[in-house]
Motif scaffolding. Sequence first.
Motif, PDB file in Angstrom:
ATOM      1  N   LEU A 259       0.738  -1.185  -0.132  1.00  0.00           N
ATOM      2  CA  LEU A 259      -0.138   0.045   0.185  1.00  0.00           C
ATOM      3  C   LEU A 259       0.985   1.265   0.145  1.00  0.00           C
ATOM      4  N   ARG A 260       2.064   1.301   0.684  1.00  0.00           N
ATOM      5  CA  ARG A 260       3.033   2.181   0.621  1.00  0.00           C
ATOM      6  C   ARG A 260       3.421   2.884  -0.644  1.00  0.00           C
ATOM      7  N   GLU A 261       3.481   1.601  -1.472  1.00  0.00           N
ATOM      8  CA  GLU A 261       3.903   1.965  -3.110  1.00  0.00           C
ATOM      9  C   GLU A 261       2.711   2.495  -4.036  1.00  0.00           C
ATOM     10  N   TRP A 262       1.451   1.884  -3.487  1.00  0.00           N
ATOM     11  CA  TRP A 262       0.338   2.267  -4.431  1.00  0.00           C
ATOM     12  C   TRP A 262      -0.497   3.484  -4.129  1.00  0.00           C
ATOM     13  N   THR A 263      -0.332   3.779  -2.844  1.00  0.00           N
ATOM     14  CA  THR A 263      -1.320   4.665  -2.404  1.00  0.00           C
ATOM     15  C   THR A 263      -0.493   5.931  -1.353  1.00  0.00           C
ATOM     16  N   HIS A 264      -1.180   6.998  -1.388  1.00  0.00           N
ATOM     17  CA  HIS A 264      -0.536   7.938  -0.526  1.00  0.00           C
ATOM     18  C   HIS A 264      -1.284   8.032   0.883  1.00  0.00           C
ATOM     19  N   LEU A 265      -2.443   7.335   0.969  1.00  0.00           N
ATOM     20  CA  LEU A 265      -3.190   7.386   2.081  1.00  0.00           C
ATOM     21  C   LEU A 265      -2.702   6.703   3.415  1.00  0.00           C
ATOM     22  N   PRO A 266      -3.127   7.513   4.480  1.00  0.00           N
ATOM     23  CA  PRO A 266      -2.496   6.427   5.713  1.00  0.00           C
ATOM     24  C   PRO A 266      -3.292   5.244   5.990  1.00  0.00           C
ATOM     25  N   VAL A 267      -2.616   4.202   6.626  1.00  0.00           N
ATOM     26  CA  VAL A 267      -3.222   2.912   6.997  1.00  0.00           C
ATOM     27  C   VAL A 267      -3.134   2.572   8.242  1.00  0.00           C
ATOM     28  N   VAL A 268      -4.327   2.101   8.850  1.00  0.00           N
ATOM     29  CA  VAL A 268      -4.360   1.514  10.123  1.00  0.00           C
ATOM     30  C   VAL A 268      -4.858   0.304  10.177  1.00  0.00           C
ATOM     31  N   VAL A 269      -4.593  -0.600  11.185  1.00  0.00           N
ATOM     32  CA  VAL A 269      -4.863  -1.808  11.307  1.00  0.00           C
ATOM     33  C   VAL A 269      -5.543  -2.226  12.545  1.00  0.00           C
ATOM     34  N   ASP A 270      -6.702  -3.069  12.228  1.00  0.00           N
ATOM     35  CA  ASP A 270      -7.588  -3.313  13.571  1.00  0.00           C
ATOM     36  C   ASP A 270      -7.270  -4.923  13.523  1.00  0.00           C
ATOM     37  N   PRO A 271      -6.519  -5.293  14.525  1.00  0.00           N
ATOM     38  CA  PRO A 271      -6.224  -6.454  14.901  1.00  0.00           C
ATOM     39  C   PRO A 271      -7.668  -7.353  15.370  1.00  0.00           C
ATOM     40  N   SER A 272      -8.347  -6.413  16.187  1.00  0.00           N
ATOM     41  CA  SER A 272      -9.548  -7.017  17.007  1.00  0.00           C
ATOM     42  C   SER A 272     -10.505  -7.884  15.937  1.00  0.00           C
ATOM     43  N   HIS A 273     -10.721  -7.130  15.070  1.00  0.00           N
ATOM     44  CA  HIS A 273     -11.839  -7.925  14.216  1.00  0.00           C
ATOM     45  C   HIS A 273     -11.000  -9.014  13.250  1.00  0.00           C
ATOM     46  N   ALA A 274      -9.838  -8.886  13.131  1.00  0.00           N
ATOM     47  CA  ALA A 274      -9.172  -9.983  12.406  1.00  0.00           C
ATOM     48  C   ALA A 274      -8.931 -11.267  13.119  1.00  0.00           C
ATOM     49  N   ALA A 275      -8.505 -10.919  14.570  1.00  0.00           N
ATOM     50  CA  ALA A 275      -8.474 -12.153  15.077  1.00  0.00           C
ATOM     51  C   ALA A 275      -9.653 -12.666  15.711  1.00  0.00           C
ATOM     52  N   GLY A 276     -10.493 -11.773  16.563  1.00  0.00           N
ATOM     53  CA  GLY A 276     -11.864 -12.103  17.172  1.00  0.00           C
ATOM     54  C   GLY A 276     -11.579 -13.032  18.504  1.00  0.00           C
ATOM     55  N   ILE A 277     -10.258 -12.871  19.063  1.00  0.00           N
ATOM     56  CA  ILE A 277      -9.845 -13.387  20.167  1.00  0.00           C
ATOM     57  C   ILE A 277      -8.849 -12.383  20.789  1.00  0.00           C
ATOM     58  N   ALA A 278      -9.342 -12.045  22.182  1.00  0.00           N
ATOM     59  CA  ALA A 278      -8.689 -10.956  22.664  1.00  0.00           C
ATOM     60  C   ALA A 278      -6.828 -11.132  23.120  1.00  0.00           C
ATOM     61  N   ARG A 279      -6.779 -12.478  23.307  1.00  0.00           N
ATOM     62  CA  ARG A 279      -5.494 -12.508  23.767  1.00  0.00           C
ATOM     63  C   ARG A 279      -4.366 -12.764  22.452  1.00  0.00           C
ATOM     64  N   LEU A 280      -4.996 -12.698  21.059  1.00  0.00           N
ATOM     65  CA  LEU A 280      -4.030 -12.596  20.028  1.00  0.00           C
ATOM     66  C   LEU A 280      -3.902 -11.307  19.426  1.00  0.00           C
ATOM     67  N   ILE A 281      -4.593 -10.171  20.297  1.00  0.00           N
ATOM     68  CA  ILE A 281      -4.388  -9.122  19.606  1.00  0.00           C
ATOM     69  C   ILE A 281      -3.229  -8.222  20.140  1.00  0.00           C
ATOM     70  N   PRO A 282      -2.445  -8.224  21.026  1.00  0.00           N
ATOM     71  CA  PRO A 282      -1.297  -7.751  21.467  1.00  0.00           C
ATOM     72  C   PRO A 282      -0.189  -7.808  20.423  1.00  0.00           C
ATOM     73  N   PRO A 283       0.215  -9.158  20.160  1.00  0.00           N
ATOM     74  CA  PRO A 283       1.224  -9.577  19.114  1.00  0.00           C
ATOM     75  C   PRO A 283       0.769  -8.990  17.720  1.00  0.00           C
ATOM     76  N   LEU A 284      -0.327  -8.800  17.452  1.00  0.00           N
ATOM     77  CA  LEU A 284      -0.757  -8.666  15.924  1.00  0.00           C
ATOM     78  C   LEU A 284      -0.693  -7.201  15.956  1.00  0.00           C
ATOM     79  N   ALA A 285      -0.868  -6.445  17.039  1.00  0.00           N
ATOM     80  CA  ALA A 285      -0.813  -4.960  16.896  1.00  0.00           C
ATOM     81  C   ALA A 285       0.694  -4.548  17.067  1.00  0.00           C
ATOM     82  N   ARG A 286       1.589  -5.392  17.606  1.00  0.00           N
ATOM     83  CA  ARG A 286       3.137  -5.042  17.480  1.00  0.00           C
ATOM     84  C   ARG A 286       3.438  -5.137  16.219  1.00  0.00           C
ATOM     85  N   ALA A 287       2.955  -6.239  15.543  1.00  0.00           N
ATOM     86  CA  ALA A 287       3.415  -6.854  14.076  1.00  0.00           C
ATOM     87  C   ALA A 287       2.861  -5.660  13.128  1.00  0.00           C
ATOM     88  N   SER A 288       1.709  -5.168  13.603  1.00  0.00           N
ATOM     89  CA  SER A 288       1.052  -4.018  12.649  1.00  0.00           C
ATOM     90  C   SER A 288       2.271  -2.886  12.460  1.00  0.00           C
TER      91      SER A 288
END
Length: 343
Positions: A259-288
Amino acid sequence: MILHFRPGTAEEQVQAVREQCHANGIRTRLSPEAERPILAMVDKVPDALAQEIQQRPEVVDSFVPKGAWRLVHRAFREKPSVVKVGPVRLGGGQVVAIAGPCSVEGREVMLEVAHLVRDAGAQILRGGAYKPRTSPYSFQGFGVEGLSQLKDAGQAVNLPVVSEIMDAAALPAFVDHDIDCLQIGARNMQNFTLLKAVAQAGKPVLLKRGLAATVDEWLYSAEYLAAYGCPWVILCERGIRTFESATRNTLDLTILPLLREWTHLPVVVDPSHAAGIARLIPPLARASVAAGADGIAVEVHPRPEEARSDGAQALLPGELTALVAEARIQAAVTGRTFHQPVG
Ligand code: PEP
Ligand code: MN
């Protein structure tokens, strides 16, 4: 086609190119960039005309976008764009945290969450008043009353608010309650009628990726917003539907550097709706954040077991505080800073 003019090119020279295009039935749009004129041709330019324009000495670069998006294309801006939500800047090299409950559930609890979100160091408060639920028997949200509860809670802690709009008929309510950012949910990413209407509200838009949308389709939706009057689009990756059923969705971080190459728009990541499981969210947020996200959007609840929607993926207050602290570290590791507090 997108043209970059030499810095300092006179307005008349740019205008001459525009008129040449318009005479051939090709619409043009000028970038809001101040550094130098950047011009996008909305319609396809015939080869002969393209060559003639490219040979002009004031035209230093030309890009033919891979997709038909123009206004959200990376080449349409000199620098990645910054989208302001209230006093918060997304995309300016600072990492932002958006947090709040899945649904707005009542005045008291909304205020309680607003305080914990502000105290954790997040900069934008989220909460759904109109909920896109799979079952018609599930909690559908408080509607206008929910918008009022969200805005009041945001004002109490001095945080701007974001909330999902599902129907253009609700737009006046979002404007009346001064909702700082309008969210287009995954299920409505290709509701083009809604996109056109929301684009005219004069508000920034958080555009979630559709459940099974390709990056092309997602950027076309962003282009709809830009073409119809809203250049302030924030993309939100929230997981896509794959064969994997161990998690609610599959978080697609692969597309962040693309996306950095294709668009100038800012990008945020929502790991909550991706994982659906609370304990998985912190590592996914770090990775994001490590992968370059301009922000993270997460759900939090003081008593997840009481949540009226998405309780299984709600972080506890202490977990949000820890997650924000980690985002601060990840931001520094990637040469950025965590956005200063605004509440
Ligand atoms: C939400 O943010 O509450 C939501 C419903 O998200 P999505 O559209 O990504 O499913
Ligand atoms: Mn939710």
